[in-house]
Write a protein that holds these residues in place. Sequence first.
Motif, PDB file in Angstrom:
ATOM      1  N   CYS A 130       9.629  16.062  -5.433  1.00 16.35           N
ATOM      2  CA  CYS A 130       9.316  15.051  -7.209  1.00 16.35           C
ATOM      3  C   CYS A 130       9.700  13.274  -6.969  1.00 16.35           C
ATOM      4  O   CYS A 130      10.307  13.061  -7.225  1.00 16.35           O
ATOM      5  N   ALA A 188       9.857  12.133 -10.212  1.00 15.07           N
ATOM      6  CA  ALA A 188      10.288  11.837 -11.246  1.00 15.07           C
ATOM      7  C   ALA A 188      12.091  11.848 -11.369  1.00 15.07           C
ATOM      8  O   ALA A 188      13.142  11.768 -12.066  1.00 15.07           O
ATOM      9  N   MET A 210      16.209  12.104 -13.849  1.00 13.37           N
ATOM     10  CA  MET A 210      15.852  13.074 -13.840  1.00 13.37           C
ATOM     11  C   MET A 210      17.574  13.247 -13.442  1.00 13.37           C
ATOM     12  O   MET A 210      18.653  13.148 -12.750  1.00 13.37           O
ATOM     13  N   PRO A 231      15.580  19.244  -9.269  1.00  9.85           N
ATOM     14  CA  PRO A 231      14.476  20.740  -9.387  1.00  9.85           C
ATOM     15  C   PRO A 231      15.410  21.857  -8.946  1.00  9.85           C
ATOM     16  O   PRO A 231      15.741  23.000  -8.921  1.00  9.85           O
ATOM     17  N   CYS A 286      10.193  15.144 -16.028  1.00 10.25           N
ATOM     18  CA  CYS A 286       8.936  16.429 -15.439  1.00 10.25           C
ATOM     19  C   CYS A 286       7.631  16.044 -16.035  1.00 10.25           C
ATOM     20  O   CYS A 286       6.896  16.214 -16.974  1.00 10.25           O
ATOM     21  N   LEU A 287       7.056  15.958 -14.662  1.00 14.36           N
ATOM     22  CA  LEU A 287       5.494  14.857 -14.778  1.00 14.36           C
ATOM     23  C   LEU A 287       4.189  16.673 -15.175  1.00 14.36           C
ATOM     24  O   LEU A 287       2.970  15.783 -15.112  1.00 14.36           O
ATOM     25  N   SER A 288       4.923  17.667 -14.925  1.00 16.17           N
ATOM     26  CA  SER A 288       4.223  19.120 -14.072  1.00 16.17           C
ATOM     27  C   SER A 288       3.542  18.968 -13.153  1.00 16.17           C
ATOM     28  O   SER A 288       1.995  18.951 -13.779  1.00 16.17           O
ATOM     29  N   CYS A 289       3.406  18.071 -12.305  1.00 13.02           N
ATOM     30  CA  CYS A 289       2.438  17.708 -11.046  1.00 13.02           C
ATOM     31  C   CYS A 289       2.576  18.905 -10.499  1.00 13.02           C
ATOM     32  O   CYS A 289       1.760  19.177  -9.340  1.00 13.02           O
ATOM     33  N   MET A 290       3.159  19.794 -10.230  1.00 10.33           N
ATOM     34  CA  MET A 290       3.479  20.744  -9.277  1.00 10.33           C
ATOM     35  C   MET A 290       3.432  20.728  -8.158  1.00 10.33           C
ATOM     36  O   MET A 290       3.873  21.366  -7.283  1.00 10.33           O
ATOM     37  N   ALA A 291       4.274  19.445  -7.684  1.00  8.33           N
ATOM     38  CA  ALA A 291       4.376  19.290  -6.114  1.00  8.33           C
ATOM     39  C   ALA A 291       5.280  20.485  -5.628  1.00  8.33           C
ATOM     40  O   ALA A 291       5.377  20.808  -4.753  1.00  8.33           O
ATOM     41  N   CYS A 292       5.740  20.331  -6.717  1.00  7.92           N
ATOM     42  CA  CYS A 292       7.445  21.122  -6.262  1.00  7.92           C
ATOM     43  C   CYS A 292       6.902  23.065  -5.519  1.00  7.92           C
ATOM     44  O   CYS A 292       7.800  23.391  -5.403  1.00  7.92           O
ATOM     45  N   ALA A 304       8.875  23.651 -11.121  1.00  7.51           N
ATOM     46  CA  ALA A 304       7.601  23.345 -12.509  1.00  7.51           C
ATOM     47  C   ALA A 304       7.816  24.086 -13.429  1.00  7.51           C
ATOM     48  O   ALA A 304       7.862  24.309 -14.824  1.00  7.51           O
TER      49      ALA A 304
HETATM   50  S1  SF4 Z   1       6.091  19.840 -11.372  1.00  4.24           S
HETATM   51 FE1  SF4 Z   1       8.189  20.046  -9.723  1.00  4.24          FE
HETATM   52  S2  SF4 Z   1       7.917  18.063  -8.099  1.00  4.24           S
HETATM   53 FE2  SF4 Z   1       6.653  17.880 -10.250  1.00  4.24          FE
HETATM   54  S3  SF4 Z   1       7.736  16.104 -11.894  1.00  4.24           S
HETATM   55 FE3  SF4 Z   1       8.432  18.836 -12.344  1.00  4.24          FE
HETATM   56  S4  SF4 Z   1       9.889  19.322 -10.898  1.00  4.24           S
HETATM   57 FE4  SF4 Z   1       8.975  17.260 -10.322  1.00  4.24          FE
END
Ligand code: SF4
Length: 129
Positions: free
Chosen positions: A33, A35, A39, A43, A67-73, A84
Amino acid sequence: MAVDEKQLTEDILRLAATDVRRCMQCGRCSANCEAASKMDLLPHRVVWDLNSGYASELLEADAPWQCLSCMACEERCPRGVSPARIMEALRLLQIRQQGNNKLSAESVEHYPSDMPQQLLVAAFRKYNK
Ligand code: SF4
Ligand code: SF4
């Protein structure tokens, strides 16, 4: 009035539509993550809270707004869990808790100045109706 943790957990999971019971607390979501350093709850800890009956703690958390909503998690989770989507559900519930179900342009001044613009634009698309 005491918070109904069970009902709150159900509300969050209904909105997030992800199966937190599959989580094995490997921490890979937090490790990937971008971010995480900003935090107050990582997560994997958010998922743990939902599995452990501490959902009310999540309504106080600032992490969903970092959270950046990048969906990496979600992409890196070996068990198909999506922190996410939980973060998104928590943003919505925090807004509703404040008696709002939408964002107004005036409310922007109350959010951190370093909040990602992408997040604000996405939030306006979703909650400004
Ligand atoms: S989507 Fe997941 S990985 Fe991305 S910033 Fe939010 S919690 Fe972190
Ligand atoms: S990566 Fe998936 S299984 Fe691992 S702690 Fe995060 S949510 Fe749980």
